[in-house]
Design a protein around this motif. Structure first.
Motif, PDB file in Angstrom:
ATOM      1  N   GLY A 159       4.275 -10.656   2.551  1.00  0.00           N
ATOM      2  CA  GLY A 159       4.288  -9.354   1.899  1.00  0.00           C
ATOM      3  C   GLY A 159       5.677  -9.008   1.409  1.00  0.00           C
ATOM      4  O   GLY A 159       6.633  -9.751   1.612  1.00  0.00           O
ATOM      5  N   HIS A 160       5.747  -7.888   0.762  1.00  0.00           N
ATOM      6  CA  HIS A 160       6.991  -7.429   0.147  1.00  0.00           C
ATOM      7  C   HIS A 160       8.024  -6.989   1.191  1.00  0.00           C
ATOM      8  O   HIS A 160       7.679  -6.398   2.207  1.00  0.00           O
ATOM      9  CB  HIS A 160       6.704  -6.278  -0.812  1.00  0.00           C
ATOM     10  CG  HIS A 160       5.898  -6.706  -1.992  1.00  0.00           C
ATOM     11  ND1 HIS A 160       4.527  -6.856  -1.929  1.00  0.00           N
ATOM     12  CD2 HIS A 160       6.277  -7.053  -3.240  1.00  0.00           C
ATOM     13  CE1 HIS A 160       4.095  -7.253  -3.113  1.00  0.00           C
ATOM     14  NE2 HIS A 160       5.134  -7.380  -3.930  1.00  0.00           N
ATOM     15  N   ILE A 161       9.267  -7.300   0.868  1.00  0.00           N
ATOM     16  CA  ILE A 161      10.459  -6.955   1.649  1.00  0.00           C
ATOM     17  C   ILE A 161      10.270  -7.390   3.104  1.00  0.00           C
ATOM     18  O   ILE A 161      10.258  -8.566   3.378  1.00  0.00           O
ATOM     19  CB  ILE A 161      10.830  -5.464   1.489  1.00  0.00           C
ATOM     20  CG1 ILE A 161      10.878  -5.091  -0.010  1.00  0.00           C
ATOM     21  CG2 ILE A 161      12.171  -5.156   2.154  1.00  0.00           C
ATOM     22  CD1 ILE A 161      11.862  -5.901  -0.851  1.00  0.00           C
ATOM     23  N   HIS A 162      10.091  -6.485   4.056  1.00  0.00           N
ATOM     24  CA  HIS A 162      10.005  -6.880   5.471  1.00  0.00           C
ATOM     25  C   HIS A 162       8.608  -6.655   6.051  1.00  0.00           C
ATOM     26  O   HIS A 162       8.456  -6.501   7.271  1.00  0.00           O
ATOM     27  CB  HIS A 162      11.058  -6.135   6.290  1.00  0.00           C
ATOM     28  CG  HIS A 162      12.451  -6.429   5.833  1.00  0.00           C
ATOM     29  ND1 HIS A 162      13.031  -7.676   5.930  1.00  0.00           N
ATOM     30  CD2 HIS A 162      13.368  -5.648   5.225  1.00  0.00           C
ATOM     31  CE1 HIS A 162      14.226  -7.647   5.418  1.00  0.00           C
ATOM     32  NE2 HIS A 162      14.466  -6.427   4.974  1.00  0.00           N
ATOM     33  N   PHE A 163       7.603  -6.640   5.194  1.00  0.00           N
ATOM     34  CA  PHE A 163       6.231  -6.468   5.680  1.00  0.00           C
ATOM     35  C   PHE A 163       5.881  -7.556   6.696  1.00  0.00           C
ATOM     36  O   PHE A 163       5.421  -7.265   7.805  1.00  0.00           O
ATOM     37  CB  PHE A 163       5.227  -6.506   4.513  1.00  0.00           C
ATOM     38  CG  PHE A 163       3.790  -6.491   4.958  1.00  0.00           C
ATOM     39  CD1 PHE A 163       3.167  -5.298   5.263  1.00  0.00           C
ATOM     40  CD2 PHE A 163       3.059  -7.661   5.076  1.00  0.00           C
ATOM     41  CE1 PHE A 163       1.843  -5.264   5.679  1.00  0.00           C
ATOM     42  CE2 PHE A 163       1.734  -7.649   5.493  1.00  0.00           C
ATOM     43  CZ  PHE A 163       1.126  -6.442   5.800  1.00  0.00           C
ATOM     44  N   ALA A 164       6.073  -8.817   6.331  1.00  0.00           N
ATOM     45  CA  ALA A 164       5.662  -9.925   7.204  1.00  0.00           C
ATOM     46  C   ALA A 164       6.445  -9.932   8.514  1.00  0.00           C
ATOM     47  O   ALA A 164       5.853 -10.035   9.588  1.00  0.00           O
ATOM     48  CB  ALA A 164       5.814 -11.256   6.470  1.00  0.00           C
ATOM     49  N   SER A 165       7.760  -9.803   8.439  1.00  0.00           N
ATOM     50  CA  SER A 165       8.554  -9.842   9.674  1.00  0.00           C
ATOM     51  C   SER A 165       8.276  -8.616  10.541  1.00  0.00           C
ATOM     52  O   SER A 165       8.279  -8.702  11.773  1.00  0.00           O
ATOM     53  CB  SER A 165      10.043  -9.980   9.372  1.00  0.00           C
ATOM     54  OG  SER A 165      10.493  -8.938   8.531  1.00  0.00           O
TER      55      SER A 165
END
Length: 147
Positions: free
Chosen positions: A8-14
């Motif tokens: 995902g965008h920017i820090h969505f995944a982390s």
């Protein structure tokens, strides 16, 4: 076991990784890829393809992305078009990601997709309506319980 790639965008995944691991613990065959400002969409697709190779044990790979039509979803769509035993759900939330981690050993890829779609629909709730319905039910039964 079904492999999972969350992007995902920017820090969505982390961010989802941190929250999911607090609930479900560290997971094997699960990769989280942030699409940051420093990546091109071509670079993102390369990372997604590498993640598929990393998490695929033969049972298939499920992409979970943030925004339908966004770059992570579009690039994952490119991959599922030419890679067998891959699926993509977009617009996912934390309950879906966490349940994917819990349920992926006990079902097929298509069964996991269906289960996550149900969880996604159920997890979005209007809490004011839930609260008001509970108050109404208590009022009708005469059970005040201090409310």
């Amino acid at each position: 076991m079904i492999g999972i790639v969350v992007s995902g965008h920017i820090h969505f995944a982390s961010g989802m990784q941190s929250a999911m691991q607090a609930i479900a613990g560290e997971q094997k065959q699960m990769v989280f890829i942030d699409f940051t400002e420093t990546l091109s969409t071509d670079q993102l697709e390369i990372l997604l393809r590498q993640a598929v190779a990393e998490v695929d044990s033969g049972d298939g790979v499920l992409f979970l992305t943030d925004i339908p039509g966004g770059s992570p979803a579009n690039r994952a769509l490119n991959i599922i078009m030419d890679t067998p035993k891959t699926e993509l759900l977009s617009g996912v939330n934390l309950p879906m990601i966490t349940n994917a981690a819990f349920e992926r050993e006990e079902c097929s890829l298509s069964e996991l997709v269906e289960a996550l779609l149900e969880i996604g629909a159920f997890s979005l709730q209007d809490m004011r309506k839930q609260f008001e319905a509970a108050l109404q039910a208590e009022h009708e039964t005469g059970n005040k319980n201090g409310l």
